[in-house]
Scaffold this motif. Structure first.
Motif, short mmCIF file in Angstrom:
data_model
loop_
_atom_site.label_atom_id
_atom_site.label_comp_id
_atom_site.label_asym_id
_atom_site.label_seq_id
_atom_site.Cartn_x
_atom_site.Cartn_y
_atom_site.Cartn_z
N ASN A 95 0.82 -1.16 -0.07
CA ASN A 95 -0.09 -0.06 0.04
C ASN A 95 0.85 1.18 -0.25
O ASN A 95 1.28 1.78 1.06
N ASN A 96 1.02 1.64 -1.27
CA ASN A 96 2.02 2.84 -1.39
C ASN A 96 1.64 4.16 -1.82
O ASN A 96 2.16 5.27 -1.41
N ALA A 97 0.54 4.02 -2.60
CA ALA A 97 -0.17 5.25 -3.10
C ALA A 97 -0.40 6.60 -2.21
O ALA A 97 -1.01 6.00 -1.24
N GLY A 98 -0.17 7.76 -2.71
CA GLY A 98 -0.31 8.88 -1.69
C GLY A 98 -0.07 10.01 -2.34
O GLY A 98 0.43 10.18 -3.60
N ILE A 99 -0.74 11.05 -1.51
CA ILE A 99 -0.28 12.45 -1.76
C ILE A 99 0.05 13.11 -0.68
O ILE A 99 -0.10 12.75 0.46
N GLY A 100 0.83 14.16 -0.91
CA GLY A 100 1.17 15.05 0.24
C GLY A 100 0.35 16.41 0.83
O GLY A 100 -0.82 16.42 -0.07
N LEU A 101 0.35 16.71 1.81
CA LEU A 101 -0.36 17.97 2.34
C LEU A 101 0.39 18.69 3.30
O LEU A 101 0.73 17.76 4.43
N TYR A 102 0.78 19.95 2.93
CA TYR A 102 1.56 20.73 3.77
C TYR A 102 0.75 22.06 4.29
O TYR A 102 0.70 22.63 3.20
N GLN A 103 0.08 21.94 5.42
CA GLN A 103 -0.79 22.87 5.60
C GLN A 103 -0.71 23.08 7.19
O GLN A 103 -0.91 22.11 8.07
N PRO A 104 -0.67 24.33 7.72
CA PRO A 104 -0.78 24.66 8.89
C PRO A 104 -2.01 24.10 9.58
O PRO A 104 -3.05 24.37 9.03
N PHE A 105 -2.07 23.64 10.96
CA PHE A 105 -3.05 23.13 11.61
C PHE A 105 -4.16 24.17 11.51
O PHE A 105 -5.50 23.32 11.07
N GLU A 106 -4.24 25.20 11.53
CA GLU A 106 -5.43 26.38 11.70
C GLU A 106 -5.76 26.49 10.47
O GLU A 106 -7.09 26.98 10.31
N ASP A 107 -5.02 26.24 9.52
CA ASP A 107 -5.77 26.57 7.84
C ASP A 107 -6.48 25.21 7.36
O ASP A 107 -6.78 25.16 5.98
N VAL A 108 -6.31 24.10 7.95
CA VAL A 108 -6.72 22.86 7.42
C VAL A 108 -8.29 22.91 7.20
O VAL A 108 -8.91 23.02 7.79
N THR A 109 -8.70 22.32 5.85
CA THR A 109 -10.14 22.29 5.61
C THR A 109 -10.75 20.92 5.83
O THR A 109 -9.83 20.23 5.52
N GLU A 110 -11.84 21.08 6.03
CA GLU A 110 -12.48 19.59 5.97
C GLU A 110 -12.24 18.67 4.61
O GLU A 110 -12.24 17.58 4.64
N GLU A 111 -12.30 19.60 3.58
CA GLU A 111 -12.15 18.83 2.19
C GLU A 111 -10.88 18.28 1.99
O GLU A 111 -10.59 17.27 1.80
N GLN A 112 -9.73 18.91 2.84
CA GLN A 112 -8.31 18.48 2.72
C GLN A 112 -8.48 17.26 3.74
O GLN A 112 -7.63 16.29 3.30
N MET A 113 -8.82 17.48 4.66
CA MET A 113 -8.97 16.50 5.85
C MET A 113 -9.62 15.05 4.90
O MET A 113 -9.00 13.84 5.24
N ASP A 114 -10.75 15.11 4.32
CA ASP A 114 -11.22 14.06 3.84
C ASP A 114 -10.44 13.56 2.82
O ASP A 114 -10.45 12.16 2.58
N GLU A 115 -9.79 14.31 1.93
CA GLU A 115 -9.17 13.75 0.80
C GLU A 115 -7.96 13.02 1.23
O GLU A 115 -7.57 11.60 0.71
N ILE A 116 -7.10 13.35 2.18
CA ILE A 116 -6.19 12.71 2.96
C ILE A 116 -6.50 11.40 3.73
O ILE A 116 -5.93 10.40 3.52
N TYR A 117 -7.59 11.54 4.43
CA TYR A 117 -7.99 10.50 5.17
C TYR A 117 -8.37 9.25 4.11
O TYR A 117 -8.07 7.99 4.06
N ASN A 118 -9.26 9.59 2.98
CA ASN A 118 -9.48 8.75 2.09
C ASN A 118 -8.58 7.78 1.26
O ASN A 118 -8.71 6.79 1.31
N ILE A 119 -7.57 8.62 1.04
CA ILE A 119 -6.26 7.88 0.29
C ILE A 119 -5.37 7.29 1.48
O ILE A 119 -4.98 6.06 1.13
N HIS A 120 -5.18 7.85 2.50
CA HIS A 120 -3.90 7.47 3.23
C HIS A 120 -4.59 6.32 4.48
O HIS A 120 -3.60 5.44 4.96
N TYR A 121 -5.61 6.51 4.50
CA TYR A 121 -6.41 5.25 5.76
C TYR A 121 -7.53 4.58 5.12
O TYR A 121 -7.26 3.49 4.89
#
Length: 254
Positions: A95-121
């Motif tokens: 299980n290797n596929a993935g993308i990065g996200l570099y975003q300060p905690f206070e600026d993270v959007t729900e959409e970004q969270m969902d995208e990373i969650y869906n791919i990485h977990y």
């Protein structure tokens, strides 16, 4: 793909660490099924390189964030393997596929969270679940995590946390799949010079020098540093390694 050869399925195998791992697996005598998200041309080049090493390879499109397509994907993989080898089964899942996200905690959007969650977990969880019926007894799973579960760098709170979840999942899988003699381990690369995350480590000279400065071996990692470790975990020599995380970082932030 002949019946005696072991077979690995690796997601995100068209570039970077996935490509390097796929080629390292082939050099270990393992045939490879690799996935790509959008770049079929690059995936086909990896297939050709593996075939030039005398191994068999096959590339299929897969968006690992889109779980509703997993059944169709597994059906395509197993149909291809059945046609080529007489069996729908394979030996290793990486299980290797993935993308990065570099975003300060206070600026993270729900959409970004969902995208990373869906791919990485979520994607890792359910692709593994769908693959399990076709994973040979005595095979193995390698989940790619990140040094960012141990080394905290501002901007990686979502990515690092979800990779930590994968590391915990890995231990549960190792326990639950033990009766089938399926080993499950994590490879956690440190910072690597690839196109991952927009080529951040590769192209940002200041960041590259900063990471090299706190790495015991004095440089940032390269894809060639990682693939051989993934391949090793798919070999008989590593049979007694199970439920473990191997950080491959040259000694970052020791």
């Amino acid at each position: 793909m002949s019946t005696q050869n072991k077979i690995a399925l690796i997601t995100g195998g068209s570039r970077g660490l996935g490509k390097n791992s796929a080629i390292a697996l082939a050099k270990k005598g393992i045939d490879v099924v690799l996935t790509y998200n959008t770049n079929k041309e690059e995936a086909d080049k990896v297939v050709s390189e593996i075939e030039s090493l005398g191994r068999k390879a096959f590339a299929l499109q897969l968006n690992t964030s889109d779980t509703k397509n997993f059944d169709d994907f597994i059906n395509k993989v197993t149909a291809h393997l059945k046609e080529k080898t007489g069996s729908p089964n394979f030996d290793f899942l990486i299980n290797n596929a993935g993308i990065g996200l570099y975003q300060p905690f206070e600026d993270v959007t729900e959409e970004q969270m969902d995208e990373i969650y869906n791919i990485h977990y979520k994607g890792v969880f359910f692709l593994t679940q769908k693959a399990l019926p076709f994973l040979n007894t005595g095979g193995g799973i390698v989940n790619i995590s990140s040094g960012l579960t141990r080394i905290t760098m501002p901007g990686s709170s979502v990515y690092g946390s979800l990779k930590a979840a994968v590391e915990t999942l890995t231990r549960y899988l190792a326990k639950e799949l033990g009766p089938r003699k399926i080993r499950v381990n994590v490879v956690a690369p440190g910072a690597i010079e690839t196109d991952f995350g927009g080529g951040r480590v590769k192209d940002n000279k200041e960041l590259n020098a900063q990471i090299a400065g706190f790495t015991a071996l004095g440089r940032v990692g390269l894809p060639d540093d990682i693939g051989g470790v993934v391949a090793f975990l798919c070999s008989d020599e590593s049979y007694w390694i199970n439920g473990q995380k191997i950080e491959v970082s040259g000694g970052q932030a020791l």
